[in-house]
Design a protein around this motif. Structure first.
Motif, PDB file in Angstrom:
ATOM      1  N   THR A   1       0.837  -1.214   0.000  1.00 46.60           N
ATOM      2  CA  THR A   1       0.000   0.000   0.000  1.00 46.60           C
ATOM      3  C   THR A   1       0.867   1.257   0.000  1.00 46.60           C
ATOM      4  O   THR A   1       0.592   2.232  -0.735  1.00 46.60           O
ATOM      5  N   GLU A   2       1.926   1.238   0.808  1.00 50.07           N
ATOM      6  CA  GLU A   2       2.811   2.398   0.850  1.00 50.07           C
ATOM      7  C   GLU A   2       3.513   2.610  -0.491  1.00 50.07           C
ATOM      8  O   GLU A   2       3.674   3.754  -0.957  1.00 50.07           O
ATOM      9  N   VAL A   3       3.927   1.507  -1.134  1.00 50.42           N
ATOM     10  CA  VAL A   3       4.600   1.634  -2.438  1.00 50.42           C
ATOM     11  C   VAL A   3       3.624   2.146  -3.487  1.00 50.42           C
ATOM     12  O   VAL A   3       3.978   3.000  -4.328  1.00 50.42           O
ATOM     13  N   GLU A   4       2.396   1.650  -3.502  1.00 46.44           N
ATOM     14  CA  GLU A   4       1.409   2.126  -4.472  1.00 46.44           C
ATOM     15  C   GLU A   4       1.108   3.615  -4.249  1.00 46.44           C
ATOM     16  O   GLU A   4       0.939   4.387  -5.215  1.00 46.44           O
ATOM     17  N   THR A   5       1.050   4.017  -2.990  1.00 42.30           N
ATOM     18  CA  THR A   5       0.821   5.438  -2.703  1.00 42.30           C
ATOM     19  C   THR A   5       1.966   6.288  -3.243  1.00 42.30           C
ATOM     20  O   THR A   5       1.756   7.371  -3.833  1.00 42.30           O
ATOM     21  N   PHE A   6       3.194   5.774  -3.037  1.00 35.99           N
ATOM     22  CA  PHE A   6       4.348   6.516  -3.552  1.00 35.99           C
ATOM     23  C   PHE A   6       4.312   6.599  -5.071  1.00 35.99           C
ATOM     24  O   PHE A   6       4.571   7.671  -5.659  1.00 35.99           O
ATOM     25  N   LEU A   7       4.003   5.498  -5.759  1.00 36.08           N
ATOM     26  CA  LEU A   7       3.984   5.518  -7.220  1.00 36.08           C
ATOM     27  C   LEU A   7       2.869   6.422  -7.741  1.00 36.08           C
ATOM     28  O   LEU A   7       3.040   7.124  -8.756  1.00 36.08           O
ATOM     29  N   THR A   8       1.737   6.418  -7.075  1.00 37.57           N
ATOM     30  CA  THR A   8       0.645   7.300  -7.504  1.00 37.57           C
ATOM     31  C   THR A   8       1.046   8.767  -7.340  1.00 37.57           C
ATOM     32  O   THR A   8       0.790   9.609  -8.226  1.00 37.57           O
ATOM     33  N   ARG A   9       1.698   9.091  -6.208  1.00 40.15           N
ATOM     34  CA  ARG A   9       2.157  10.463  -6.001  1.00 40.15           C
ATOM     35  C   ARG A   9       3.235  10.826  -7.020  1.00 40.15           C
ATOM     36  O   ARG A   9       3.263  11.964  -7.524  1.00 40.15           O
ATOM     37  N   GLN A  10       4.086   9.842  -7.330  1.00 37.58           N
ATOM     38  CA  GLN A  10       5.134  10.111  -8.315  1.00 37.58           C
ATOM     39  C   GLN A  10       4.531  10.324  -9.703  1.00 37.58           C
ATOM     40  O   GLN A  10       5.025  11.149 -10.486  1.00 37.58           O
ATOM     41  N   ALA A  11       3.454   9.608 -10.040  1.00 37.31           N
ATOM     42  CA  ALA A  11       2.812   9.791 -11.351  1.00 37.31           C
ATOM     43  C   ALA A  11       2.156  11.160 -11.462  1.00 37.31           C
ATOM     44  O   ALA A  11       2.007  11.704 -12.574  1.00 37.31           O
ATOM     45  N   GLN A  12       1.781  11.744 -10.339  1.00 33.17           N
ATOM     46  CA  GLN A  12       1.147  13.060 -10.370  1.00 33.17           C
ATOM     47  C   GLN A  12       2.144  14.173 -10.683  1.00 33.17           C
ATOM     48  O   GLN A  12       1.743  15.291 -11.028  1.00 33.17           O
ATOM     49  N   THR A  13       3.411  13.857 -10.539  1.00 30.33           N
ATOM     50  CA  THR A  13       4.420  14.884 -10.830  1.00 30.33           C
ATOM     51  C   THR A  13       4.543  15.168 -12.315  1.00 30.33           C
ATOM     52  O   THR A  13       5.232  16.123 -12.704  1.00 30.33           O
ATOM     53  N   TYR A  14       3.907  14.321 -13.151  1.00 27.79           N
ATOM     54  CA  TYR A  14       3.952  14.568 -14.586  1.00 27.79           C
ATOM     55  C   TYR A  14       2.986  15.674 -15.010  1.00 27.79           C
ATOM     56  O   TYR A  14       2.927  16.033 -16.179  1.00 27.79           O
ATOM     57  N   GLY A  15       2.234  16.194 -14.094  1.00 26.29           N
ATOM     58  CA  GLY A  15       1.366  17.330 -14.380  1.00 26.29           C
ATOM     59  C   GLY A  15       0.202  16.960 -15.265  1.00 26.29           C
ATOM     60  O   GLY A  15      -0.523  15.988 -15.012  1.00 26.29           O
ATOM     61  N   SER A  16       0.073  17.741 -16.339  1.00 31.71           N
ATOM     62  CA  SER A  16      -1.069  17.555 -17.228  1.00 31.71           C
ATOM     63  C   SER A  16      -0.931  16.346 -18.139  1.00 31.71           C
ATOM     64  O   SER A  16      -1.905  15.913 -18.755  1.00 31.71           O
ATOM     65  N   ASP A  17       0.262  15.799 -18.206  1.00 31.03           N
ATOM     66  CA  ASP A  17       0.472  14.634 -19.081  1.00 31.03           C
ATOM     67  C   ASP A  17       0.026  13.372 -18.334  1.00 31.03           C
ATOM     68  O   ASP A  17       0.823  12.625 -17.762  1.00 31.03           O
ATOM     69  N   LYS A  18      -1.287  13.170 -18.309  1.00 33.53           N
ATOM     70  CA  LYS A  18      -1.849  12.022 -17.601  1.00 33.53           C
ATOM     71  C   LYS A  18      -1.434  10.698 -18.245  1.00 33.53           C
ATOM     72  O   LYS A  18      -1.239   9.698 -17.558  1.00 33.53           O
ATOM     73  N   ARG A  19      -1.307  10.746 -19.547  1.00 33.62           N
ATOM     74  CA  ARG A  19      -0.958   9.502 -20.243  1.00 33.62           C
ATOM     75  C   ARG A  19       0.439   9.037 -19.855  1.00 33.62           C
ATOM     76  O   ARG A  19       0.672   7.848 -19.661  1.00 33.62           O
ATOM     77  N   LYS A  20       1.333   9.986 -19.727  1.00 35.54           N
ATOM     78  CA  LYS A  20       2.689   9.614 -19.349  1.00 35.54           C
ATOM     79  C   LYS A  20       2.733   9.107 -17.910  1.00 35.54           C
ATOM     80  O   LYS A  20       3.480   8.175 -17.565  1.00 35.54           O
ATOM     81  N   GLY A  21       1.890   9.709 -17.062  1.00 38.33           N
ATOM     82  CA  GLY A  21       1.806   9.214 -15.693  1.00 38.33           C
ATOM     83  C   GLY A  21       1.272   7.789 -15.641  1.00 38.33           C
ATOM     84  O   GLY A  21       1.747   6.949 -14.863  1.00 38.33           O
ATOM     85  N   SER A  22       0.253   7.520 -16.494  1.00 38.76           N
ATOM     86  CA  SER A  22      -0.279   6.149 -16.543  1.00 38.76           C
ATOM     87  C   SER A  22       0.761   5.175 -17.085  1.00 38.76           C
ATOM     88  O   SER A  22       0.866   4.024 -16.627  1.00 38.76           O
TER      89      SER A  22
END
Length: 675
Positions: A614-635
């Motif tokens: 759970t902690e790792v998934e939370t970290f990866l989700t927060r890290q994906a948000q750093t891509y800003g508006s590029d949601k596809r790149k975050g996914s």
């Protein structure tokens, strides 16, 4: 005379018939008269039979056998004798008839007769009849008598023939005399034989009476023996047994004699009542003295073996197998007949083995302490970055050890798959120059401890049973191994107390579980206390390490911005490659799942992995948000990280691994469209 009668001479001048009566008395035959006035003995009236036939007729006369039989003396023998019963007229009647005939002849006139010289040589033949038989025939009637007498033939033999046959008659007479002597000797022998038979018969009767008496005595003795033999067999002690127990060397035969003495003592105790027989009272002092002597020798023997255990460089298991278990009946006998002394000897043995194991494992623990180990501290946490970690290490002025991977299982799992059932020796541990992880000394010490504990418990259960109960044997075992178990717990605390090696701790837990299964298979329940105490050290420490990993990941997550800032770099230049944390988490997760293929959901490992995931998934989700508006790149970033985790997990088996793969496959599918 016969000549006067044959010649037919007239009576003398006096006219008396005395000569006639005298001559008549010598012949049982009546005088016969013929019409011609001639004598019946003339030669012309003889038959034509030869002198040889007359000799044969004389030899075959039955009067000879009659004379032989009558010449034997009566011997009064009790043997059965065969005789012919005479059924003719009595001798008195025959004499009376002869006298009447003589009287008749004297009354009748005598006719002259002419006797020739040949008549002197005649031999009368009576047709094979004796004079007695011929007289008997006279009583049958005059006509029958005349017929028999007329059949007689008188033949004359010349004198030369008598001379020629004199030698033959003499030989016949000698043979008859010899036969008579032989018959006398036979009679004497038969008389002696009869007397011997009488003696034998008397002896047989005596033997029969003695045999009957012996049979009665034998039956009586058999009845007494049948009643007394079980008692005598139970109570009697042979001199060989007494000599062997008091003076013999203690070996297998001595143990057999001791068991025989124990059976006799038990039987004596059962048969001793309120009023025991005198035989049992006489036997009691001997049994007591013999038992005391056996106790004394058993005490000296066991004490000598206990002293041998304290000798330097001694192998206790060899002494236990050869000198204790081989004579385990000695302690049983001692505990049965002198319980206080048996308890004292048991305590002496326990103190000796307590010192022995503590001394041996103390030396072994020091040898294992010389093995080089990888040091993993809190800087080896999952969310700890490499730059601060190196800075902390350098700031602590510590010399870095050999390179190691705190999150990858690798070949460390081979320690569970090894086919070597023995622990490393003290000499090899001191000479080993390579660097190992903490599970290596943990396995060797606890494996050696469990092997020795199994051997000691098996020895105690074999040697002290059935004298002691299994509950008491377990107490004695714990008394012996308590210091050694405490030494093992101290070593485990030293190994896991400051480390952050989660895989090493989990390996120690799996090793401890295998030791527990092995103790159950060996049926050594006394070691379960040490196993449980070790688990109480390992599981809490694993939770502490997992909490440290979760905390480090949480700290790393909190360090990320919640919203993309303007000062951050261009999102187009940011990479969608998996994060370093994902690589560490995948390796750590793969190691835990590989070590938990047979584990269930009730173990703390499952809950710890869920929290860390759970902690790792939370970290990866927060890290994906750093891509800003590029949601596809975050996914795409999330897809790549989840794909990496699935790739690392591979085809690991087990219920827990299937659950983890299913979870990450769902996450991967959720971001597959944008990949």
């Amino acid at each position: 005379m016969w000549l006067d009668r044959f010649g037919g001479a007239p009576p003398n001048a006096s006219g008396t018939s005395t000569p006639q009566s005298i001559v008549r008395s010598y012949s049982p035959l009546p005088r016969r008269t013929t019409s011609g006035g001639l004598s019946p003995y003339v030669t012309s009236q003889r038959t034509g039979s030869s002198p040889r036939s007359s000799s044969l007729s004389l030899a075959s006369n039955d009067s000879t056998s009659s004379l032989l039989s009558s010449s034997r003396k009566p011997n009064g023998s009790a043997l059965r004798q065969t005789s012919t019963v005479y059924d003719g007229p009595s001798p008195e009647d025959i004499i009376e008839k002869l006298l009447e005939e003589i009287q008749d002849d004297t009354d009748q006139p005598q006719e002259p007769s002419f006797v020739k010289k040949e008549d002197l040589d005649l031999i009368p033949e009576f047709g094979g009849l004796s004079l007695k038989q011929l007289a008997d025939r006279k009583g049958q009637g005059e006509s029958d008598w005349e017929a028999q007498f007329s059949a007689l033939s008188i033949r004359s033999h010349p004198a030369e023939e008598y001379d020629n046959r004199r030698t033959q008659f003499n030989e016949l007479h000698q043979n008859i005399t010899a036969c008579d002597d032989i018959l006398n000797s036979v009679e004497t022998f038969l008389t002696s034989f009869r007397n011997d038979l009488a003696n034998v018969s008397s002896d047989i009767e005596s033997l029969q009476s003695r045999s009957a008496a012996l049979n009665r005595r034998l039956n009586n003795r058999r009845a007494v023996e049948k009643a007394l033999s079980p008692i005598i067999e139970e109570l009697s002690i042979s001199p060989e047994t007494i000599t062997r127990i008091t003076e013999g060397h203690i070996d297998e035969s001595w143990v057999r004699a001791l068991n025989d003495l124990d059976r006799r003592a038990t039987a004596h105790q059962k048969r001793t009542g309120s009023q025991p027989p005198k035989a049992l009272e006489d036997l009691k002092p001997l049994l007591e003295k013999l038992i005391l002597k056996a106790i004394e020798r058993i005490r000296d023997f066991i004490v000598a073996q206990i002293r041998a255990l304290r000798a330097p460089q001694i192998n206790a298991q060899i002494i236990q197998q050869q000198n204790f278990l081989k004579f385990k009946d000695l302690f049983t006998f001692l505990h049965k007949h002198h319980q206080t002394l048996a308890n004292e000897i048991s305590l002496a043995y326990m103190n000796t083995m307590r010192w022995y194991y503590l001394n041996q494992f103390g030396r072994y623990e020091k040898a294992l302490g010389k093995i080089k180990l990888h040091s993993l501290d809190k800087n080896d946490a999952l969310g700890q970055e490499d730059t601060p970690r190196r800075a902390n290490v350098l700031s602590a002025a510590r010399i870095p050890g050999p390179p190691h991977d705190a999150f990858n299982l690798g070949r460390r799992i081979d320690i569970l798959k090894t086919n070597n059932p023995s622990a490393i020796s003290s000499y090899l541990a001191e000479e080993d120059q390579s660097t190992h992880y903490l599970e290596v000394p943990f396995r060797n010490f606890n494996l050696a401890l469990m092997d020795n504990a199994t051997a000691e418990y098996t020895f105690l259960a074999t040697f002290f049973s059935p004298a002691l109960s299994f509950a008491q044997i377990s107490k004695n075992f714990n008394y012996i191994f308590d210091p050694t178990f405490e030494l093992g717990r101290t070593l485990s605390k030293t190994l896991v107390g400051e480390t952050y090696d989660a895989i090493g701790i989990l390996l120690c837990i799996r090793l401890n579980q295998r030791l527990s299964f092995e103790l159950q298979r060996r049926k050594v329940p006394a070691g379960e206390g040490y196993i449980n105490a070790t688990n109480m050290l390992l599981w809490p420490r694993l939770q502490v390490i997992m909490d440290r990993h979760c905390e480090s990941v949480r700290s790393l997550t909190n360090s990320l911005p919640t919203k993309p800032s303007k000062s951050s770099s261009d999102p187009s230049k940011m990479t969608a490659a998996p994060h370093m944390l994902t690589q560490r988490f995948g390796a750590l997760l793969e190691g835990f799942l590989a070590l938990s293929t047979d584990a269930g959901d009730e173990e703390p490992v499952a809950s710890s992995l869920r929290r860390l995931r759970t902690e790792v998934e939370t970290f990866l989700t927060r890290q994906a948000q750093t891509y800003g508006s590029d949601k596809r790149k975050g996914s795409r970033f999330l897809y790549n990280n989840y794909s990496l985790v699935l790739t690392i997990l591979g085809d690991i088996g087990g219920k827990m691994a299937i659950e983890q793969r299913h979870h990450f496959e769902k996450l991967k599918l959720a971001h597959q469209a944008d990949a």
